[in-house]
Design a protein around this motif. Structure first.
Motif, PDB file in Angstrom:
ATOM      1  N   ASP A  43       0.808  -1.212   0.000  1.00 58.64           N
ATOM      2  CA  ASP A  43       0.000   0.000   0.000  1.00 58.64           C
ATOM      3  C   ASP A  43       0.847   1.272   0.000  1.00 58.64           C
ATOM      4  N   GLU A  44       2.178   1.116  -0.011  1.00 58.02           N
ATOM      5  CA  GLU A  44       3.063   2.270  -0.075  1.00 58.02           C
ATOM      6  C   GLU A  44       3.582   2.518  -1.489  1.00 58.02           C
ATOM      7  N   SER A  45       3.199   1.647  -2.438  1.00 54.82           N
ATOM      8  CA  SER A  45       3.579   1.848  -3.828  1.00 54.82           C
ATOM      9  C   SER A  45       2.782   3.010  -4.419  1.00 54.82           C
ATOM     10  N   VAL A  46       3.283   3.567  -5.505  1.00 57.22           N
ATOM     11  CA  VAL A  46       2.634   4.705  -6.152  1.00 57.22           C
ATOM     12  C   VAL A  46       2.184   4.286  -7.550  1.00 57.22           C
ATOM     13  N   LEU A  47       0.879   4.355  -7.780  1.00 56.29           N
ATOM     14  CA  LEU A  47       0.315   4.040  -9.091  1.00 56.29           C
ATOM     15  C   LEU A  47       0.043   5.350  -9.819  1.00 56.29           C
ATOM     16  N   LEU A  48       0.719   5.545 -10.931  1.00 53.09           N
ATOM     17  CA  LEU A  48       0.532   6.765 -11.708  1.00 53.09           C
ATOM     18  C   LEU A  48      -0.794   6.705 -12.470  1.00 53.09           C
ATOM     19  N   PRO A  49      -1.334   7.857 -12.851  1.00 47.95           N
ATOM     20  CA  PRO A  49      -2.598   7.852 -13.608  1.00 47.95           C
ATOM     21  C   PRO A  49      -2.464   7.031 -14.885  1.00 47.95           C
ATOM     22  N   LYS A  50      -3.482   6.240 -15.197  1.00 50.98           N
ATOM     23  CA  LYS A  50      -3.425   5.416 -16.393  1.00 50.98           C
ATOM     24  C   LYS A  50      -3.528   6.293 -17.636  1.00 50.98           C
ATOM     25  N   ALA A  51      -2.993   5.775 -18.737  1.00 53.54           N
ATOM     26  CA  ALA A  51      -3.020   6.511 -20.004  1.00 53.54           C
ATOM     27  C   ALA A  51      -3.456   5.569 -21.113  1.00 53.54           C
ATOM     28  N   LYS A  52      -4.128   6.122 -22.110  1.00 50.23           N
ATOM     29  CA  LYS A  52      -4.571   5.326 -23.246  1.00 50.23           C
ATOM     30  C   LYS A  52      -3.481   5.314 -24.317  1.00 50.23           C
ATOM     31  N   CYS A  53      -3.186   4.125 -24.819  1.00 51.78           N
ATOM     32  CA  CYS A  53      -2.176   3.980 -25.868  1.00 51.78           C
ATOM     33  C   CYS A  53      -2.631   2.911 -26.858  1.00 51.78           C
ATOM     34  N   LYS A  54      -2.373   3.159 -28.138  1.00 45.34           N
ATOM     35  CA  LYS A  54      -2.664   2.160 -29.165  1.00 45.34           C
ATOM     36  C   LYS A  54      -1.477   1.969 -30.107  1.00 45.34           C
ATOM     37  N   THR A  55      -0.352   2.661 -29.816  1.00 39.15           N
ATOM     38  CA  THR A  55       0.864   2.504 -30.595  1.00 39.15           C
ATOM     39  C   THR A  55       2.054   2.467 -29.641  1.00 39.15           C
ATOM     40  N   VAL A  56       3.145   1.865 -30.098  1.00 36.10           N
ATOM     41  CA  VAL A  56       4.351   1.830 -29.277  1.00 36.10           C
ATOM     42  C   VAL A  56       4.899   3.240 -29.089  1.00 36.10           C
ATOM     43  N   GLY A  57       4.758   4.086 -30.094  1.00 36.18           N
ATOM     44  CA  GLY A  57       5.223   5.458 -29.970  1.00 36.18           C
ATOM     45  C   GLY A  57       4.551   6.193 -28.827  1.00 36.18           C
ATOM     46  N   SER A  58       3.234   6.058 -28.704  1.00 30.41           N
ATOM     47  CA  SER A  58       2.517   6.712 -27.609  1.00 30.41           C
ATOM     48  C   SER A  58       2.870   6.079 -26.272  1.00 30.41           C
ATOM     49  N   LEU A  59       3.126   4.772 -26.252  1.00 30.04           N
ATOM     50  CA  LEU A  59       3.535   4.092 -25.027  1.00 30.04           C
ATOM     51  C   LEU A  59       4.878   4.629 -24.540  1.00 30.04           C
ATOM     52  N   VAL A  60       5.844   4.740 -25.448  1.00 27.23           N
ATOM     53  CA  VAL A  60       7.168   5.247 -25.071  1.00 27.23           C
ATOM     54  C   VAL A  60       7.052   6.676 -24.547  1.00 27.23           C
ATOM     55  N   ALA A  61       6.162   7.475 -25.134  1.00 27.83           N
ATOM     56  CA  ALA A  61       5.968   8.850 -24.669  1.00 27.83           C
ATOM     57  C   ALA A  61       5.440   8.874 -23.233  1.00 27.83           C
ATOM     58  N   VAL A  62       4.513   7.974 -22.904  1.00 30.69           N
ATOM     59  CA  VAL A  62       3.981   7.891 -21.538  1.00 30.69           C
ATOM     60  C   VAL A  62       5.085   7.519 -20.553  1.00 30.69           C
ATOM     61  N   LEU A  63       5.915   6.554 -20.920  1.00 34.16           N
ATOM     62  CA  LEU A  63       7.006   6.130 -20.037  1.00 34.16           C
ATOM     63  C   LEU A  63       8.054   7.222 -19.897  1.00 34.16           C
ATOM     64  N   LYS A  64       8.289   7.966 -20.966  1.00 33.20           N
ATOM     65  CA  LYS A  64       9.241   9.090 -20.895  1.00 33.20           C
ATOM     66  C   LYS A  64       8.702  10.168 -19.957  1.00 33.20           C
ATOM     67  N   ASP A  65       7.402  10.412 -19.977  1.00 31.91           N
ATOM     68  CA  ASP A  65       6.799  11.386 -19.059  1.00 31.91           C
ATOM     69  C   ASP A  65       7.002  10.951 -17.610  1.00 31.91           C
ATOM     70  N   ALA A  66       6.863   9.644 -17.359  1.00 32.21           N
ATOM     71  CA  ALA A  66       7.066   9.130 -16.002  1.00 32.21           C
ATOM     72  C   ALA A  66       8.516   9.338 -15.561  1.00 32.21           C
ATOM     73  N   GLN A  67       9.461   9.059 -16.461  1.00 35.29           N
ATOM     74  CA  GLN A  67      10.874   9.275 -16.136  1.00 35.29           C
ATOM     75  C   GLN A  67      11.147  10.757 -15.875  1.00 35.29           C
ATOM     76  N   ASP A  68      10.587  11.628 -16.717  1.00 35.74           N
ATOM     77  CA  ASP A  68      10.796  13.073 -16.534  1.00 35.74           C
ATOM     78  C   ASP A  68      10.259  13.535 -15.184  1.00 35.74           C
ATOM     79  N   ALA A  69       9.124  12.971 -14.757  1.00 36.01           N
ATOM     80  CA  ALA A  69       8.539  13.366 -13.480  1.00 36.01           C
ATOM     81  C   ALA A  69       9.459  13.001 -12.318  1.00 36.01           C
ATOM     82  N   VAL A  70      10.030  11.794 -12.365  1.00 36.55           N
ATOM     83  CA  VAL A  70      10.944  11.373 -11.298  1.00 36.55           C
ATOM     84  C   VAL A  70      12.205  12.222 -11.317  1.00 36.55           C
TER      85      VAL A  70
END
Length: 246
Positions: A42-69
């Motif tokens: 219960d101490e883990s952090v779940l980021l808001p979910k995002a909709k993706c239908k291409t690998v390009g959009s998926l990589v962008a979501v993961l890059k946003d997560a890295q930028d936030a950290v």
């Protein structure tokens, strides 16, 4: 704000936030969770979910997560270290493979490879691809060992006994955009083996015994075939899933 507080907490000993990364790549949504080394579930952090239908959009979501950290660490004068990362994808995955074709992504951009991912959050040699139901089976087995399955499941037979995985084969089904299948085989010595399967892609066959029943089911299969523009023979996923019901 929740992520920032967690990162600072994980770095309280020596200024280095150490954590694990888990990514669930479904046919429609992507979920990213960060878990500090040794922290409770219960101490883990779940980021808001995002909709993706291409690998390009998926990589962008993961890059946003890295930028936030990275931004949090820069502001707080901290560093971070990813101890391990697991990415569960809706696709067949060979053990140790650095790539997979995500089944329900757009055909022109559905190949995910580990070297496309943001390297700080997904370091080489510590990042793994898994089939989505394979990952779910590992999680369910862990919950069963903790006697916590009843926190998430109820028995269909109506009995009040504890929900747990039993000796032998335990089949796992996940109905989402697609139809995921897997199995946890529990051995007599208490160990287990996770078996990823692609049962949702099993072809549907007509089962009517009489001519009238067969004709009705064959007409239904022809309808499914036309719905999918003859891209493939109708599969159970085309019937027993979100896309099949839509």
């Amino acid at each position: 704000r929740v992520l920032a507080a967690a990162v600072v907490q994980w770095a309280r000993l020596d200024g280095v936030a150490r954590f694990h990364v888990a990514v669930d790549v479904g046919a429609t949504n992507v979920r990213v969770q960060l878990s500090g080394d040794g922290c409770k579930p219960d101490e883990s952090v779940l980021l808001p979910k995002a909709k993706c239908k291409t690998v390009g959009s998926l990589v962008a979501v993961l890059k946003d997560a890295q930028d936030a950290v990275e931004e949090i660490c820069q502001v707080a004068s901290l560093r971070f270290q990813v101890l391990g990362a697991a990415i569960a994808v809706a696709a067949p995955v060979e053990i140790g493979s650095p790539q997979a074709t995500i089944t329900n992504y757009e055909p022109q951009d559905q190949l995910i490879t580990l070297n496309k991912l943001p390297m700080q959050l997904f370091p080489a040699q510590r990042t793994y691809l898994l089939n989505d139901l394979e990952a779910a089976c590992f999680g369910l087995w862990s919950l069963s060992q903790q006697c916590r399955l009843q926190d998430f499941f109820v028995r269909l037979d109506g009995r009040d006994s504890i929900v747990e995985m039993t000796l032998g084969s335990n089949v796992v089904l996940a109905v989402g955009t697609g139809l995921g299948t897997g199995m946890v085989s529990v051995q007599a010595d208490g160990s287990s083996q996770v078996i990823p399967m692609e049962g949702g892609h099993t072809q549907v066959t007509s089962l009517g015994f009489g001519r009238e029943e067969r004709e009705e089911e064959e007409a239904f299969l022809r309808f499914l075939g036309s719905k999918w523009r003859d891209q493939h023979y109708p599969e159970f996923e085309d019937v027993c899933s979100g896309e099949g019901l839509s």
